[in-house]
Design a protein around this motif. Structure first.
Motif, short mmCIF file in Angstrom:
data_model
loop_
_atom_site.label_atom_id
_atom_site.label_comp_id
_atom_site.label_asym_id
_atom_site.label_seq_id
_atom_site.Cartn_x
_atom_site.Cartn_y
_atom_site.Cartn_z
N PHE A 314 25.80 16.06 51.20
CA PHE A 314 25.29 15.26 50.08
C PHE A 314 24.73 16.18 48.99
N HIS A 315 24.62 15.60 47.80
CA HIS A 315 23.86 16.21 46.71
C HIS A 315 22.67 15.29 46.45
N GLN A 316 21.49 15.89 46.42
CA GLN A 316 20.28 15.13 46.08
C GLN A 316 19.95 15.47 44.63
N GLN A 317 20.21 14.53 43.74
CA GLN A 317 20.11 14.78 42.30
C GLN A 317 18.74 14.34 41.77
N TYR A 318 18.15 15.19 40.94
CA TYR A 318 16.87 14.89 40.30
C TYR A 318 17.14 14.52 38.84
N VAL A 325 18.36 17.31 36.06
CA VAL A 325 17.66 18.58 35.81
C VAL A 325 17.68 19.49 37.03
N ALA A 326 18.05 18.95 38.20
CA ALA A 326 18.12 19.78 39.40
C ALA A 326 18.97 19.06 40.44
N VAL A 327 19.58 19.87 41.32
CA VAL A 327 20.40 19.31 42.40
C VAL A 327 20.16 20.12 43.67
N GLY A 328 19.80 19.42 44.74
CA GLY A 328 19.67 20.04 46.05
C GLY A 328 20.90 19.69 46.88
N VAL A 329 21.61 20.72 47.34
CA VAL A 329 22.78 20.51 48.20
C VAL A 329 22.29 20.51 49.65
N ILE A 330 22.55 19.43 50.37
CA ILE A 330 22.01 19.30 51.73
C ILE A 330 23.08 18.75 52.67
N GLU A 361 12.54 17.32 50.08
CA GLU A 361 13.50 17.27 51.19
C GLU A 361 12.79 17.11 52.54
N ILE A 362 11.60 17.67 52.66
CA ILE A 362 10.81 17.44 53.87
C ILE A 362 10.40 15.98 53.95
#
Length: 492
Positions: A314-318, A325-330, A361-362
């Motif tokens: 998944f991509h967690q998009q901010y 403005v930011a993307v966490g790849v998880i 993410e935590i």
């Protein structure tokens, strides 16, 4: 036949040559073993990262800790027991001030640096022969007896393309754009009334508290420490100057939401690589972005006792005020949320988005744990004690490091002294402990050979030419006996 059965297929590269280290910049000091994964189940990947492996796109690698210049130890945080430290609270409050008051801190990010340039992790291309065999073998229609190692098992040859071609097909999928003069830009949220936005923020605050089982504060609880969810919910005030929304979109197979926001996400990645990692403008290409941060070997899976969103990549998009403005790849796996990478718009570097995204993410892991009790860990990738700038991951407590010899998890407090004295260390202090999943029988390793699945013992009798037993033994020793008897190892 087992039509609903999925298998992992890998092509092992080994790891004899050194390559550039992204941490100490040693040109030939980084060593790892790697393999290309054409398809992978979430359980197999869970077992692999619990033996020190990690993925970058479809390439899965394991650092050679005794040999590499900057040993990288797998680290995890027990999310339900996590309590934010003083520095974490500072990051959360800084974000809260920005959201509520519009106050953007001056200066560069004072948090931790991000992981090194993962694109330097060694060879990453599968052989053409392997791609041909994989796309000609229906890996979802293998006989049930395959894991029990029968003499020879034929694989169905009638097949559409497998996941090895999913990257190519995803490029042909249409991006949903509005017709000229009609509709809204899908990269931005629809316009809504202020009253509706305030109502939504109140609901988000209530949901965060509900997932964490944290009651609403009252005067009698003023002495109780704030939870992580409390700090996060403070930034969702009704009269906030900015609106921050976190969206989870499946990247493989790509969801409509992922496709619609692809261009905006890629532009943020490009700016991040140029500003933070000093890449030249031509280097952060769209193909590189797809290859390392969008493509994944993990299949989309679900389970009755798993999280509602399912498992996979998944991509967690901010989204801030309607733009990414930011993307966490998880990756969401059976027992953890695994962080792959984080990139953000350089204009917001002073918000310490590396730290903030890890905290979010935590919190997300804790939310999933309410739905699936065994999913209770947050994996932060690798901990590098020999690189002082990369020790920040050890601040997310309680944390464990993976022993590179016994593959047992050891509390980080018991590891620090040993790592202070030596770059490489056996972390398990039990001298009698060993690898419970060490290779016992190379003959039982599953092999995919000429579109046929068979144990290595049968393959070695069929194969002509020099023996490759040493290579297969090395591979099986690194993945462990159990994985070696489930994962299909391609051999030509």
């Amino acid at each position: 036949m087992a039509g609903d059965k999925s298998y992992t297929i890998v092509e092992y590269f080994g790891g004899d040559d050194g390559y550039r280290c992204g941490y100490c910049k040693n040109e030939k000091g980084n060593f790892s073993n790697g393999m290309w994964s054409h398809a992978m189940t979430v359980q197999d990947y869970q077992d692999l990262i619990d033996r020190g492996w990690r993925r970058s796109g479809k390439y899965v690698y394991k650092p050679t800790l005794k040999k590499t210049c900057c040993p990288q130890y797998t680290i995890r945080c027990h999310a339900p027991k996590f309590q934010p430290s003083k520095s974490h609270k500072k990051v959360l409050k800084k974000m809260s001030r920005f959201i509520s008051q519009g106050e953007l801190p001056i200066g560069q990010e004072d948090g931790e640096p991000m992981d090194s340039v993962w694109s330097e992790a060694g060879p990453r291309e599968p052989t053409k022969a392997c791609q041909s065999d994989v796309t000609s073998a229906d890996i979802t229609d293998i006989h049930q007896e395959v894991p029990k190692c029968p003499p020879v098992v034929e694989v169905q040859e009638e097949l559409g393309h497998s996941s090895a071609s999913s990257s190519e097909s995803s490029r042909k999928d249409p991006v949903y754009l509005p017709k000229p003069g009609k509709g809204a830009d899908p990269n931005r949220p629809p316009c809504r009334k202020a009253k509706d936005l305030r109502k939504e923020r109140r609901l988000q605050k209530d949901q965060i508290r509900q997932h964490a089982d944290v009651p609403k504060p009252n005067p009698t609880q003023s002495n109780q420490p704030k939870s992580l969810e409390d700090f996060i919910s403070e930034s969702l005030g009704d009269n906030a100057s900015h609106q921050l929304e976190v969206r989870l979109v499946r990247s493989n197979p790509p969801s409509p939401q992922f496709k619609a926001s692809f261009d905006a996400s890629y532009q943020v990645y490009k700016l991040y690589q140029m500003a933070i990692h000093k890449d030249p403008p031509h280097k952060p290409s769209e193909s590189q972005f797809r290859r390392f941060l969008c493509d994944s070997p993990l299949e989309a899976e679900s389970s009755p006792d798993g999280p509602e969103v399912g498992y996979g990549s998944f991509h967690q998009q901010y989204w801030l005020d309607g733009r990414i403005v930011a993307v966490g790849v998880i990756d969401i796996l059976p027992t953890c949320v695994s962080s792959v990478y984080l990139y953000y718009h350089p204009d917001f570097a002073s918000l310490s988005l590396g730290s903030y995204s890890a905290l979010r993410e935590i919190a997300f892991t804790r939310q999933l744990q309410k739905q699936s009790p065994k999913l209770s860990y947050y994996y932060l990738g690798f901990y590098i004690h020999s690189c002082p700038k990369m020790r920040y991951k050890g601040q997310y407590r309680p944390a464990d490091l993976l022993c590179p010899e016994t593959y047992a998890w050891v509390p980080i407090e018991r590891c620090v002294t040993r790592l202070d004295n030596s770059r490489y260390a056996r972390l398990n202090q039990d001298a009698d402990a060993g690898d419970a999943l060490a290779l016992k029988d190379v003959g039982r390793v599953l092999v995919l050979y000429r579109r046929t699945v068979m144990p290595y013992a049968a393959y070695s009798r069929k194969r002509k030419g020099p023996s490759d037993e040493a290579t297969v033994q090395q591979y099986a020793g690194l993945v462990g006996q159990d994985c070696a008897e489930r994962i299909l190892l391609f051999r030509s």
